[in-house]
Design an enzyme around this catalytic site. Structure first.
Site, PDB file in Angstrom:
ATOM      1  N   ILE A 120       6.399   7.278  17.268  1.00 40.43           N
ATOM      2  CA  ILE A 120       6.113   7.995  16.014  1.00 40.43           C
ATOM      3  C   ILE A 120       4.762   8.708  16.064  1.00 40.43           C
ATOM      4  O   ILE A 120       4.658   9.878  15.700  1.00 40.43           O
ATOM      5  CB  ILE A 120       6.135   7.027  14.794  1.00 40.43           C
ATOM      6  CG1 ILE A 120       7.376   6.130  14.820  1.00 40.43           C
ATOM      7  CG2 ILE A 120       6.036   7.813  13.480  1.00 40.43           C
ATOM      8  CD1 ILE A 120       8.701   6.819  14.600  1.00 40.43           C
ATOM      9  N   LYS A 156       0.831  -1.227   0.000  1.00 38.71           N
ATOM     10  CA  LYS A 156       0.000   0.000   0.000  1.00 38.71           C
ATOM     11  C   LYS A 156       0.856   1.263   0.000  1.00 38.71           C
ATOM     12  O   LYS A 156       0.668   2.163  -0.816  1.00 38.71           O
ATOM     13  CB  LYS A 156      -0.903  -0.027   1.239  1.00 38.71           C
ATOM     14  CG  LYS A 156      -1.420   1.321   1.718  1.00 38.71           C
ATOM     15  CD  LYS A 156      -2.221   1.145   2.996  1.00 38.71           C
ATOM     16  CE  LYS A 156      -2.516   2.419   3.739  1.00 38.71           C
ATOM     17  NZ  LYS A 156      -1.346   2.999   4.440  1.00 38.71           N
ATOM     18  N   PRO A 195       0.674  16.550  11.376  1.00 38.54           N
ATOM     19  CA  PRO A 195       0.721  17.830  10.662  1.00 38.54           C
ATOM     20  C   PRO A 195       1.362  17.672   9.280  1.00 38.54           C
ATOM     21  O   PRO A 195       1.917  16.608   8.959  1.00 38.54           O
ATOM     22  CB  PRO A 195       1.596  18.698  11.565  1.00 38.54           C
ATOM     23  CG  PRO A 195       2.412  17.740  12.355  1.00 38.54           C
ATOM     24  CD  PRO A 195       1.610  16.478  12.499  1.00 38.54           C
ATOM     25  N   ILE A 196       1.306  18.746   8.469  1.00 39.46           N
ATOM     26  CA  ILE A 196       1.903  18.675   7.126  1.00 39.46           C
ATOM     27  C   ILE A 196       2.945  19.779   6.930  1.00 39.46           C
ATOM     28  O   ILE A 196       3.264  20.142   5.808  1.00 39.46           O
ATOM     29  CB  ILE A 196       0.831  18.728   6.017  1.00 39.46           C
ATOM     30  CG1 ILE A 196      -0.056  19.980   6.170  1.00 39.46           C
ATOM     31  CG2 ILE A 196      -0.019  17.478   6.014  1.00 39.46           C
ATOM     32  CD1 ILE A 196      -0.896  20.248   4.926  1.00 39.46           C
ATOM     33  N   ASP A 197       3.444  20.319   8.046  1.00 43.16           N
ATOM     34  CA  ASP A 197       4.410  21.434   7.951  1.00 43.16           C
ATOM     35  C   ASP A 197       5.646  21.070   7.125  1.00 43.16           C
ATOM     36  O   ASP A 197       6.148  21.873   6.338  1.00 43.16           O
ATOM     37  CB  ASP A 197       4.808  21.910   9.365  1.00 43.16           C
ATOM     38  CG  ASP A 197       5.319  20.771  10.237  1.00 43.16           C
ATOM     39  OD1 ASP A 197       4.725  19.672  10.205  1.00 43.16           O
ATOM     40  OD2 ASP A 197       6.327  20.955  10.942  1.00 43.16           O
ATOM     41  N   LEU A 198       6.134  19.837   7.265  1.00 39.85           N
ATOM     42  CA  LEU A 198       7.350  19.444   6.534  1.00 39.85           C
ATOM     43  C   LEU A 198       7.076  19.335   5.033  1.00 39.85           C
ATOM     44  O   LEU A 198       7.942  19.628   4.210  1.00 39.85           O
ATOM     45  CB  LEU A 198       7.895  18.116   7.078  1.00 39.85           C
ATOM     46  CG  LEU A 198       8.297  18.138   8.559  1.00 39.85           C
ATOM     47  CD1 LEU A 198       8.618  16.731   9.051  1.00 39.85           C
ATOM     48  CD2 LEU A 198       9.500  19.062   8.767  1.00 39.85           C
ATOM     49  N   CYS A 223      -5.240   7.259   8.828  1.00 43.08           N
ATOM     50  CA  CYS A 223      -5.512   6.730  10.158  1.00 43.08           C
ATOM     51  C   CYS A 223      -5.424   7.836  11.199  1.00 43.08           C
ATOM     52  O   CYS A 223      -4.482   8.626  11.196  1.00 43.08           O
ATOM     53  CB  CYS A 223      -4.495   5.642  10.491  1.00 43.08           C
ATOM     54  SG  CYS A 223      -4.833   4.121   9.645  1.00 43.08           S
ATOM     55  N   ARG A 274      -4.188   9.594   3.899  1.00 47.76           N
ATOM     56  CA  ARG A 274      -3.042  10.435   4.208  1.00 47.76           C
ATOM     57  C   ARG A 274      -2.258  10.795   2.944  1.00 47.76           C
ATOM     58  O   ARG A 274      -1.800  11.917   2.756  1.00 47.76           O
ATOM     59  CB  ARG A 274      -2.132   9.683   5.190  1.00 47.76           C
ATOM     60  CG  ARG A 274      -0.833  10.363   5.517  1.00 47.76           C
ATOM     61  CD  ARG A 274      -1.060  11.599   6.361  1.00 47.76           C
ATOM     62  NE  ARG A 274       0.191  12.269   6.671  1.00 47.76           N
ATOM     63  CZ  ARG A 274       0.263  13.447   7.278  1.00 47.76           C
ATOM     64  NH1 ARG A 274      -0.826  14.070   7.647  1.00 47.76           N
ATOM     65  NH2 ARG A 274       1.419  13.997   7.523  1.00 47.76           N
TER      66      ARG A 274
HETATM   67  C1  UD1 Z   1       0.734   6.407   3.299  1.00 45.61           C
HETATM   68  C2  UD1 Z   1       1.962   6.127   4.086  1.00 45.61           C
HETATM   69  O1  UD1 Z   1       3.025   5.903   3.535  1.00 45.61           O
HETATM   70  N1  UD1 Z   1       1.826   6.092   5.418  1.00 45.61           N
HETATM   71  C3  UD1 Z   1       2.960   5.776   6.240  1.00 45.61           C
HETATM   72  C4  UD1 Z   1       3.783   7.026   6.435  1.00 45.61           C
HETATM   73  O2  UD1 Z   1       2.934   8.011   6.999  1.00 45.61           O
HETATM   74  P1  UD1 Z   1       3.410   9.540   7.019  1.00 45.61           P
HETATM   75  O3  UD1 Z   1       4.128   9.841   5.757  1.00 45.61           O
HETATM   76  O4  UD1 Z   1       2.211  10.320   7.366  1.00 45.61           O
HETATM   77  O5  UD1 Z   1       4.416   9.509   8.228  1.00 45.61           O
HETATM   78  P2  UD1 Z   1       5.628  10.494   8.500  1.00 45.61           P
HETATM   79  O6  UD1 Z   1       6.901   9.756   8.309  1.00 45.61           O
HETATM   80  O7  UD1 Z   1       5.416  11.736   7.730  1.00 45.61           O
HETATM   81  O8  UD1 Z   1       5.422  10.810  10.047  1.00 45.61           O
HETATM   82  C5  UD1 Z   1       6.456  10.637  10.990  1.00 45.61           C
HETATM   83  C6  UD1 Z   1       6.287  11.662  12.100  1.00 45.61           C
HETATM   84  O9  UD1 Z   1       6.499  12.965  11.580  1.00 45.61           O
HETATM   85  C7  UD1 Z   1       5.450  13.836  11.928  1.00 45.61           C
HETATM   86  N2  UD1 Z   1       5.273  14.801  10.813  1.00 45.61           N
HETATM   87  C8  UD1 Z   1       5.086  14.359   9.544  1.00 45.61           C
HETATM   88  C9  UD1 Z   1       4.937  15.240   8.505  1.00 45.61           C
HETATM   89  C10 UD1 Z   1       4.967  16.631   8.781  1.00 45.61           C
HETATM   90  O10 UD1 Z   1       4.827  17.492   7.896  1.00 45.61           O
HETATM   91  N3  UD1 Z   1       5.157  17.035  10.073  1.00 45.61           N
HETATM   92  C11 UD1 Z   1       5.319  16.154  11.096  1.00 45.61           C
HETATM   93  O11 UD1 Z   1       5.496  16.554  12.251  1.00 45.61           O
HETATM   94  C12 UD1 Z   1       4.244  12.890  12.087  1.00 45.61           C
HETATM   95  O12 UD1 Z   1       3.225  13.460  12.876  1.00 45.61           O
HETATM   96  C13 UD1 Z   1       4.895  11.687  12.720  1.00 45.61           C
HETATM   97  O13 UD1 Z   1       5.041  11.892  14.098  1.00 45.61           O
HETATM   98  O14 UD1 Z   1       4.891   6.738   7.306  1.00 45.61           O
HETATM   99  C14 UD1 Z   1       4.488   6.331   8.628  1.00 45.61           C
HETATM  100  C15 UD1 Z   1       5.741   6.141   9.469  1.00 45.61           C
HETATM  101  O15 UD1 Z   1       6.500   5.107   8.977  1.00 45.61           O
HETATM  102  C16 UD1 Z   1       3.645   5.059   8.532  1.00 45.61           C
HETATM  103  O16 UD1 Z   1       3.144   4.772   9.808  1.00 45.61           O
HETATM  104  C17 UD1 Z   1       2.482   5.244   7.572  1.00 45.61           C
HETATM  105  O17 UD1 Z   1       1.855   3.993   7.332  1.00 45.61           O
HETATM  106  C1  PEP Z   2      -0.885   4.612   9.217  1.00 46.05           C
HETATM  107  C2  PEP Z   2      -1.083   3.958   8.088  1.00 46.05           C
HETATM  108  O1  PEP Z   2      -1.602   4.462   6.954  1.00 46.05           O
HETATM  109  P1  PEP Z   2      -1.879   5.992   6.555  1.00 46.05           P
HETATM  110  O2  PEP Z   2      -0.585   6.730   6.690  1.00 46.05           O
HETATM  111  O3  PEP Z   2      -2.288   5.857   5.124  1.00 46.05           O
HETATM  112  O4  PEP Z   2      -2.948   6.492   7.443  1.00 46.05           O
HETATM  113  C3  PEP Z   2      -0.725   2.526   7.965  1.00 46.05           C
HETATM  114  O5  PEP Z   2      -0.588   2.044   6.821  1.00 46.05           O
HETATM  115  O6  PEP Z   2      -0.580   1.858   8.991  1.00 46.05           O
END
Ligand code: UD1
Ligand code: PEP
Length: 420
Positions: free
Chosen positions: A327, A22, A122-125, A116, A92
């Site tokens: 995380i 996925k 957040p999406i700041d990064l 989930c 996401r």
């Molecule tokens: C669709 C997908 O691929 N989902 C995966 C992706 O989620 P996703 O890409 O959302 O996870 P991230 O690696 O971005 O998140 C890691 C951490 O960074 C924080 N964060 C992230 C982005 C941002 O702009 N700011 C910020 O603070 C998040 O809240 C979290 O605490 O990686 C996660 C960590 O391996 C997995 O659990 C998810 O299954």
């Molecule tokens: C957290 C997950 O997915 P998503 O980032 O798409 O919400 C996941 O695949 O476990």
């Protein structure tokens, strides 16, 4: 409305081929927008998140069709630039369409992403990366608007590692003018697969050293084909399912080299495994040791997405286990459901203490994807019948969990309660 029924107690055994990943396929589907031909994704999982992404691509003008598990994406006529929040809010990964739309059309307007509900997320990064490349971003009325004349390559040093933000930056950088250097990138295998797909489309990307990716912008990309790799989280889920029943499982196409942290814990718990001609042969008959301390970490550490499935197994293992979730701050929601089954669990902030015991079947409710899969795992080990609601959450990431577990001799079936 579907419910999953599980009669616990069967010792799982058998072989299985796991679905495509996925978290690999979703960014690759977004990346296909960067070219104007046809991309073919072989071995694409037929999960809800893929359907949601396909619907979004349709809105933008992509024509898609399936042949078995091969997904064809004709991106020759992509004129749409806006995606409403009712679509983006389902997943996401929708957020990285912003980088793809900027690369393709210099403009993108999207609603906020969903996915989930396991933390603030957040999406700041993501926005930091796009702004660094020259995008003008504004956020109003629940929408994020990004515009640019032409994205320009830059040095981007991520303050924290993020899988999605790294993907976002890659999608935006491949068609940007000049060179982009991304530092402190996520190292998850999904990043490597995305780079491979972009390279197959003609992008110039090289991994300098751990966490540093150099992208040389090109003026156009072309269509390609790629086989989507097996899902490492689904593989781990099915190993946990077999472990909870002290059974064994052979995964015909397990993603070798991507499962090390999980397999190390599996071995410490008393499980045995070997790799043979690309197959992972795992035997959980000897699982009996608790895990004194485990914490989730970015790759190559123990994946947060397997934390709940493992927690479900540990509720059945005698002794005290402890897990720290590093995380996502809200990933222990299933604990209250497991407690209903008789599990002894104490949640304290980001840590959980588990004291292994027998579980009993009952009615349970999934509230997110991996937590839902974890409830199925606990139900397989429990005495009696369990009924699990909230099936659409599980379907986001598992093509047909009941079919797969039945291959392993579980007593499990889906019931549509409106049609009975
Ligand atoms: C669709 C997908 O691929 N989902 C995966 C992706 O989620 P996703 O890409 O959302 O996870 P991230 O690696 O971005 O998140 C890691 C951490 O960074 C924080 N964060 C992230 C982005 C941002 O702009 N700011 C910020 O603070 C998040 O809240 C979290 O605490 O990686 C996660 C960590 O391996 C997995 O659990 C998810 O299954
Ligand atoms: C957290 C997950 O997915 P998503 O980032 O798409 O919400 C996941 O695949 O476990």
């Amino acid at each position: 409305m579907d419910e999953i029924h599980v009669i616990g107690g069967n010792c799982l055994k058998g072989s299985i081929t796991v679905q495509g990943s996925k978290n690999t396929v979703l960014p690759i589907m977004a990346a296909s927008l960067l070219q104007r031909e046809i991309c073919v994704l072989r071995g694409c999982p037929r999960i809800l998140d893929v359907c949601y992404m396909e619907e979004i691509l349709h809105i933008l003008g992509v024509v898609t069709w399936w042949k078995g598990h091969d997904l064809y994406l004709d991106c020759s006529k992509v004129y749409g630039m806006e995606i409403a929040s009712e679509y983006t809010g389902r997943m996401r990964c929708s957020v990285i369409l912003l980088g793809a739309l900027l690369g393709r059309n210099q403009r993108g307007v999207i609603g906020y992403p969903g996915g989930c509900v396991i933390g603030k997320r957040p999406i700041d990064l993501h926005l930091y990366a796009l702004k660094s490349l020259g995008a003008i971003i504004s956020e109003k009325n629940g929408k994020i608007q990004a515009d640019c004349k032409k994205l320009k390559g830059q040095e981007i040093n991520f303050p924290d590692r993020s899988v999605g933000a790294t993907e976002q930056a890659l999608l935006a950088a491949v068609l940007a003018e000049g060179e982009t250097v991304l530092r402190n990138c996520a190292r998850e295998p999904e990043i490597t697969w995305l780079c491979r797909f972009l390279q197959k489309m003609g992008a110039r990307i090289c991994h300098e050293k751990e966490g540093c990716i150099r992208v040389q912008g090109v003026t156009s990309l072309h269509g390609t084909k790629m086989l989507i790799p097996a899902d490492r989280i689904v593989t781990g889920t099915y190993l946990c399912a077999a472990a909870a029943s002290r059974g064994s499982v052979t995964v015909e196409n397990a993603p070798e080299g991507e499962m090390e942290a999980f397999l190390e814990v599996y071995r410490k718990m008393g499980g045995q495994y070997e790799w043979k001609s690309g197959k992972l042969i795992a035997n959980g008959a000897g699982i009996q040791f608790s895990v004194p301390f485990l914490e989730t970490e970015a790759y190559p550490g123990f994946p947060t997405d397997l934390q709940s499935p493992l927690l479900a197994v540990l509720t059945t293992v005698p002794g005290i286990s402890r897990i720290r979730e590093n995380i996502f701050e809200n990933r222990f929601k299933i604990c209250s459901e497991l407690t209903k089954m008789g599990a002894h669990i104490e949640v304290r902030g980001s840590e959980v203490k588990i004291c292994g015991s027998r579980l009993k079947g009952c009615r349970l409710r999934a509230e997110e994807l991996r937590g839902g899969a974890a409830l199925v795992i606990a139900a397989l080990a429990a005495d009696g019948e369990s009924v699990i609601e909230g099936v659409p959450f599980i379907r986001r990431g598992y093509e047909d969990i009941c079919r797969d577990l039945r291959y392993l001799q579980a007593e499990i079936y889906m019931e549509d309660i409106l049609s009975v």
